[in-house]
Scaffold this active site. Structure first.
Site, PDB file in Angstrom:
ATOM      1  N   ASP A 148       0.816  -1.125   0.004  1.00  0.00           N
ATOM      2  CA  ASP A 148       0.005   0.063   0.063  1.00  0.00           C
ATOM      3  C   ASP A 148       0.837   1.533   0.022  1.00  0.00           C
ATOM      4  OD1 ASP A 148       0.993  -0.113   2.737  1.00  0.00           O
ATOM      5  OD2 ASP A 148      -1.044  -0.072   3.717  1.00  0.00           O
ATOM      6  N   GLU A 149       2.244   1.213   0.246  1.00  0.00           N
ATOM      7  CA  GLU A 149       3.072   2.270   0.314  1.00  0.00           C
ATOM      8  C   GLU A 149       3.124   3.046  -1.106  1.00  0.00           C
ATOM      9  OE1 GLU A 149       6.523   2.337   2.689  1.00  0.00           O
ATOM     10  OE2 GLU A 149       5.502   0.827   4.026  1.00  0.00           O
ATOM     11  N   TYR A 160      11.926   2.870  -1.584  1.00  0.00           N
ATOM     12  CA  TYR A 160      11.311   1.588  -1.504  1.00  0.00           C
ATOM     13  C   TYR A 160      10.072   1.507  -2.274  1.00  0.00           C
ATOM     14  CZ  TYR A 160       8.346  -2.072   0.258  1.00  0.00           C
ATOM     15  OH  TYR A 160       7.564  -3.078   0.247  1.00  0.00           O
ATOM     16  N   LYS A 206       8.805  -0.275  -5.670  1.00  0.00           N
ATOM     17  CA  LYS A 206       7.467  -1.062  -5.836  1.00  0.00           C
ATOM     18  C   LYS A 206       6.654  -0.648  -6.841  1.00  0.00           C
ATOM     19  CE  LYS A 206       6.746  -4.441  -3.469  1.00  0.00           C
ATOM     20  NZ  LYS A 206       7.365  -5.845  -3.971  1.00  0.00           N
TER      21      LYS A 206
HETATM   22  P1  NAD Z   1      11.800  -9.817   3.641  1.00  0.00           P
HETATM   23  O1  NAD Z   1      12.807  -8.822   3.086  1.00  0.00           O
HETATM   24  O2  NAD Z   1      11.641 -10.267   4.703  1.00  0.00           O
HETATM   25  O3  NAD Z   1      12.013 -10.963   2.302  1.00  0.00           O
HETATM   26  C1  NAD Z   1      12.454 -10.616   1.070  1.00  0.00           C
HETATM   27  C2  NAD Z   1      13.180 -12.067   0.423  1.00  0.00           C
HETATM   28  O4  NAD Z   1      13.431 -11.678  -0.882  1.00  0.00           O
HETATM   29  C3  NAD Z   1      14.397 -12.428   1.149  1.00  0.00           C
HETATM   30  O5  NAD Z   1      14.297 -13.633   1.524  1.00  0.00           O
HETATM   31  C4  NAD Z   1      15.536 -12.273   0.369  1.00  0.00           C
HETATM   32  O6  NAD Z   1      16.517 -13.066   0.300  1.00  0.00           O
HETATM   33  C5  NAD Z   1      14.692 -12.329  -0.967  1.00  0.00           C
HETATM   34  N1  NAD Z   1      15.360 -11.834  -2.258  1.00  0.00           N
HETATM   35  C6  NAD Z   1      15.702 -10.328  -2.351  1.00  0.00           C
HETATM   36  N2  NAD Z   1      16.279 -10.240  -3.531  1.00  0.00           N
HETATM   37  C7  NAD Z   1      16.078 -11.384  -4.235  1.00  0.00           C
HETATM   38  C8  NAD Z   1      16.347 -11.764  -5.753  1.00  0.00           C
HETATM   39  N3  NAD Z   1      17.063 -10.924  -6.576  1.00  0.00           N
HETATM   40  N4  NAD Z   1      16.153 -12.855  -6.064  1.00  0.00           N
HETATM   41  C9  NAD Z   1      15.600 -13.814  -5.239  1.00  0.00           C
HETATM   42  N5  NAD Z   1      15.256 -13.366  -3.756  1.00  0.00           N
HETATM   43  C10 NAD Z   1      15.611 -12.128  -3.330  1.00  0.00           C
HETATM   44  O7  NAD Z   1      10.539  -9.096   3.074  1.00  0.00           O
HETATM   45  P2  NAD Z   1       8.870  -9.283   3.318  1.00  0.00           P
HETATM   46  O8  NAD Z   1       8.490  -8.427   4.415  1.00  0.00           O
HETATM   47  O9  NAD Z   1       8.675 -11.008   3.407  1.00  0.00           O
HETATM   48  O10 NAD Z   1       8.117  -8.959   2.211  1.00  0.00           O
HETATM   49  C11 NAD Z   1       7.807  -9.798   1.062  1.00  0.00           C
HETATM   50  C12 NAD Z   1       7.265  -9.086  -0.219  1.00  0.00           C
HETATM   51  O11 NAD Z   1       6.021  -8.503   0.206  1.00  0.00           O
HETATM   52  C13 NAD Z   1       8.113  -8.084  -0.480  1.00  0.00           C
HETATM   53  O12 NAD Z   1       7.809  -7.683  -2.069  1.00  0.00           O
HETATM   54  C14 NAD Z   1       7.607  -6.575  -0.111  1.00  0.00           C
HETATM   55  O13 NAD Z   1       7.639  -5.314  -0.909  1.00  0.00           O
HETATM   56  C15 NAD Z   1       5.941  -7.257   0.096  1.00  0.00           C
HETATM   57  N6  NAD Z   1       5.086  -6.653   1.184  1.00  0.00           N
HETATM   58  C16 NAD Z   1       5.649  -6.424   2.367  1.00  0.00           C
HETATM   59  C17 NAD Z   1       4.920  -5.819   3.340  1.00  0.00           C
HETATM   60  C18 NAD Z   1       5.463  -6.102   4.750  1.00  0.00           C
HETATM   61  O14 NAD Z   1       4.674  -5.476   5.717  1.00  0.00           O
HETATM   62  N7  NAD Z   1       6.313  -6.728   5.132  1.00  0.00           N
HETATM   63  C19 NAD Z   1       3.709  -5.527   3.126  1.00  0.00           C
HETATM   64  C20 NAD Z   1       3.366  -5.300   1.820  1.00  0.00           C
HETATM   65  C21 NAD Z   1       4.167  -5.983   0.926  1.00  0.00           C
HETATM   66  O1  TDX Z   2      12.289   1.964  14.926  1.00  0.00           O
HETATM   67  C1  TDX Z   2      11.669   2.368  14.367  1.00  0.00           C
HETATM   68  N1  TDX Z   2      10.708   3.259  14.944  1.00  0.00           N
HETATM   69  C2  TDX Z   2       9.620   3.741  14.213  1.00  0.00           C
HETATM   70  O2  TDX Z   2       9.049   4.782  14.881  1.00  0.00           O
HETATM   71  C3  TDX Z   2      11.297   1.595  13.116  1.00  0.00           C
HETATM   72  C4  TDX Z   2      12.167   0.749  12.615  1.00  0.00           C
HETATM   73  C5  TDX Z   2      10.217   2.260  12.311  1.00  0.00           C
HETATM   74  N2  TDX Z   2       9.261   3.007  13.155  1.00  0.00           N
HETATM   75  C6  TDX Z   2       8.031   3.528  12.545  1.00  0.00           C
HETATM   76  C7  TDX Z   2       8.308   3.965  11.021  1.00  0.00           C
HETATM   77  C8  TDX Z   2       6.816   3.478  10.282  1.00  0.00           C
HETATM   78  O3  TDX Z   2       5.953   4.503  10.354  1.00  0.00           O
HETATM   79  O4  TDX Z   2       7.170   2.596  12.434  1.00  0.00           O
HETATM   80  C9  TDX Z   2       6.264   2.485  11.393  1.00  0.00           C
HETATM   81  C10 TDX Z   2       6.615   1.117  10.722  1.00  0.00           C
HETATM   82  O5  TDX Z   2       7.813   1.065  10.369  1.00  0.00           O
HETATM   83  P1  TDX Z   2       8.476  -0.293   9.648  1.00  0.00           P
HETATM   84  O6  TDX Z   2       8.177  -1.360  10.396  1.00  0.00           O
HETATM   85  O7  TDX Z   2       9.883   0.153   9.066  1.00  0.00           O
HETATM   86  O8  TDX Z   2       7.518  -0.465   8.361  1.00  0.00           O
HETATM   87  P2  TDX Z   2       7.085   0.633   7.167  1.00  0.00           P
HETATM   88  O9  TDX Z   2       7.872   1.279   7.006  1.00  0.00           O
HETATM   89  O10 TDX Z   2       5.721   1.177   7.422  1.00  0.00           O
HETATM   90  O11 TDX Z   2       6.884  -0.578   5.990  1.00  0.00           O
HETATM   91  C11 TDX Z   2       6.718  -2.021   6.113  1.00  0.00           C
HETATM   92  O12 TDX Z   2       5.043  -2.128   5.591  1.00  0.00           O
HETATM   93  C12 TDX Z   2       4.762  -1.932   4.276  1.00  0.00           C
HETATM   94  C13 TDX Z   2       7.391  -2.906   5.359  1.00  0.00           C
HETATM   95  O13 TDX Z   2       8.746  -2.722   5.613  1.00  0.00           O
HETATM   96  C14 TDX Z   2       7.151  -2.812   3.879  1.00  0.00           C
HETATM   97  O14 TDX Z   2       7.836  -3.843   3.122  1.00  0.00           O
HETATM   98  C15 TDX Z   2       5.692  -2.905   3.494  1.00  0.00           C
HETATM   99  O15 TDX Z   2       5.680  -2.599   2.038  1.00  0.00           O
END
Ligand code: NAD
Ligand code: TDX
Length: 376
Positions: A150-151, A175, A179
């Protein structure tokens, strides 16, 4: 093997990119350990480069499952990806691999452009060549599901309605921009070449196995060691939180029922400020692991320099996926947070391996702040 019902799982393998990360590993465990065979893929290939965020310890419980196969490599390696697609007769590709941390994207934007944009295009190109050679029926059933965020929609004002699939793109961080770039290429491969692509935009995930650079695990680990709990700026930024297994259930629906060319917004429906969220975690920890002398974990809170370009508010309206694909989140915030805290308490070895060898919990993402008059 008897043919199975259900369009996309039928006899075809699923390829998951980035399956050793937080969401991917939760999804793989959930599919293989918790789903009935009729709902799980006959074969699941996890292609992961194992960056700092990729961790095979996340997948110990499934590594000997005969349906599971791990391939160490990059989604940008065309020869490798082409070989996997053909050898395993892939019918579904779930694309999760990415650089995922906003603060790191401030420090290294080019790395995010390379991985999230260029390697996604490279993956699309390889998949397109494979897809073009599939028999007609299989080509129609094929799905490329791109897991976005959603970012990409940027920051909401307090009075604005939550994001939907129709919200215009307006990314703030490198980032989010990367995306968004990937999303545009995925759609372009759908519109230009007919590749059956589906996109999702999920809100913030939380739950077990999340890398401790992210707010929730960082808070839990710091609190357990009596270290400060950093809140960026005033801590009043709002995020929409979804329990990771609810996101996995949504992706499963999208794979089975999502329509090519469509996108689906996925949100947990829980909007809360970072300050209130961290306070909730503190209260759970006060119960589970009381501090010496009756002190409260909340006393460890500290306000630190804001994230440059920090989005103030996200909220996501999932009514399309609820209405059209019959999904709804099952976990509420209180129970999800309690499960998450308990998981971290029970997996101290997993945490220690990361904090000792991969990431020492230093502050990331301040590179831009000294020259950006717009940043908080
Ligand atoms: P993460 O950082 O935990 O995992 C990413 C994985 O991708 C890792 O295992 C890494 O080794 C692998 N990777 C990176 N580059 C690569 C490459 N070139 N080839 C193959 N593997 C590779 O991320 P996550 O939090 O599990 O997020 C997964 C996906 O979901 C991402 O695309 C992220 O943008 C999306 N997403 C995450 C969130 C969230 O809150 N975490 C929310 C919305 C969308
Ligand atoms: O130490 C911290 N203190 C703090 O206030 C950190 C690490 C984050 N924050 C704030 C930043 C954000 O407003 O907390 C919120 C959440 O931060 P993150 O955990 O870094 O997540 P965010 O930046 O919101 O993004 C996450 O959600 C959307 C994932 O990392 C992304 O991959 C996903 O797309």
């Amino acid at each position: 093997m008897a043919a199975r019902r259900g369009a996309v799982t039928e006899e075809k393998s699923w390829l998951i990119t980035g399956g050793a990360g937080f969401i991917g590993s939760n999804l793989i465990r959930w599919l293989l350990l918790e789903q009935p065979a009729s709902q799980a893929p006959v074969r699941l290939i996890n292609l992961d480069k194992l960056t700092y965020a990729g961790n095979l310890a996340n997948l110990k419980e499934v590594e000997t499952d005969p349906r599971y196969c791990f391939v160490h490599g990059s989604m940008g390696d065309k020869t490798l990806v082409a070989e996997i697609l053909r050898q395993h007769q892939v019918g579904v590709l779930l694309h999760l691999a990415a650089e995922s941390h906003v603060d790191r994207s401030i420090d290294e934007p080019e790395q995010f452009a390379r991985t999230n944009v260029l390697e996604t295009v490279s993956l699309l190109e390889t998949v397109l060549q494979y897809w073009k050679e599939l028999p007609r029926k299989e080509a129609q059933r094929f799905r490329f599901v791109h897991v976005s965020t959603d970012e990409v929609f940027g920051s909401l004002l307090p009075q604005e309605e939550p994001f939907t699939e129709k919200t215009p793109y307006n990314p703030s961080s490198p980032y989010a921009a990367s995306k968004a770039g990937a999303d545009h290429f995925v759609r372009a491969y759908g519109r230009t070449f007919g590749l059956p692509v589906v996109l999702t935009h999920s809100s913030n995930n939380y739950g077990p196995y999340q890398f401790p650079e992210k707010l929730l695990p960082l808070t839990i680990l710091n609190a357990l060691e009596e270290r400060p709990l950093p809140l960026y700026g005033d801590g009043l930024q709002v995020r929409d939180w979804i329990y990771v297994l609810d996101h996995c259930r949504a992706l499963h629906r999208v794979i089975h029922k999502g329509k090519p060319g469509e996108s689906y917004a996925i949100g947990g429906g829980v909007q809360i400020s970072n300050l209130d969220l961290v306070r909730k975690v503190c209260r759970i920890l006060d119960e589970r692991r009381p501090r010496p002398g009756g002190k409260k974990h909340e006393e460890l809170l500290c306000f630190v320099a804001d994230r440059p370009g920090h989005d103030r508010r996200y909220a996501t309206n999932p009514s399309k996926i609820v209405r059209e694909l019959g999904w709804k989140p099952l976990e509420d915030l209180e129970s999800g947070l309690a499960k998450t805290v308990d998981w971290y308490l029970a997996h101290q070895d997993w945490c220690r391996e990361i904090t000792e060898k991969r990431y020492a919990r230093q502050r990331l993402g301040l590179r831009a702040s000294s020259r950006n008059e717009y940043a908080g």
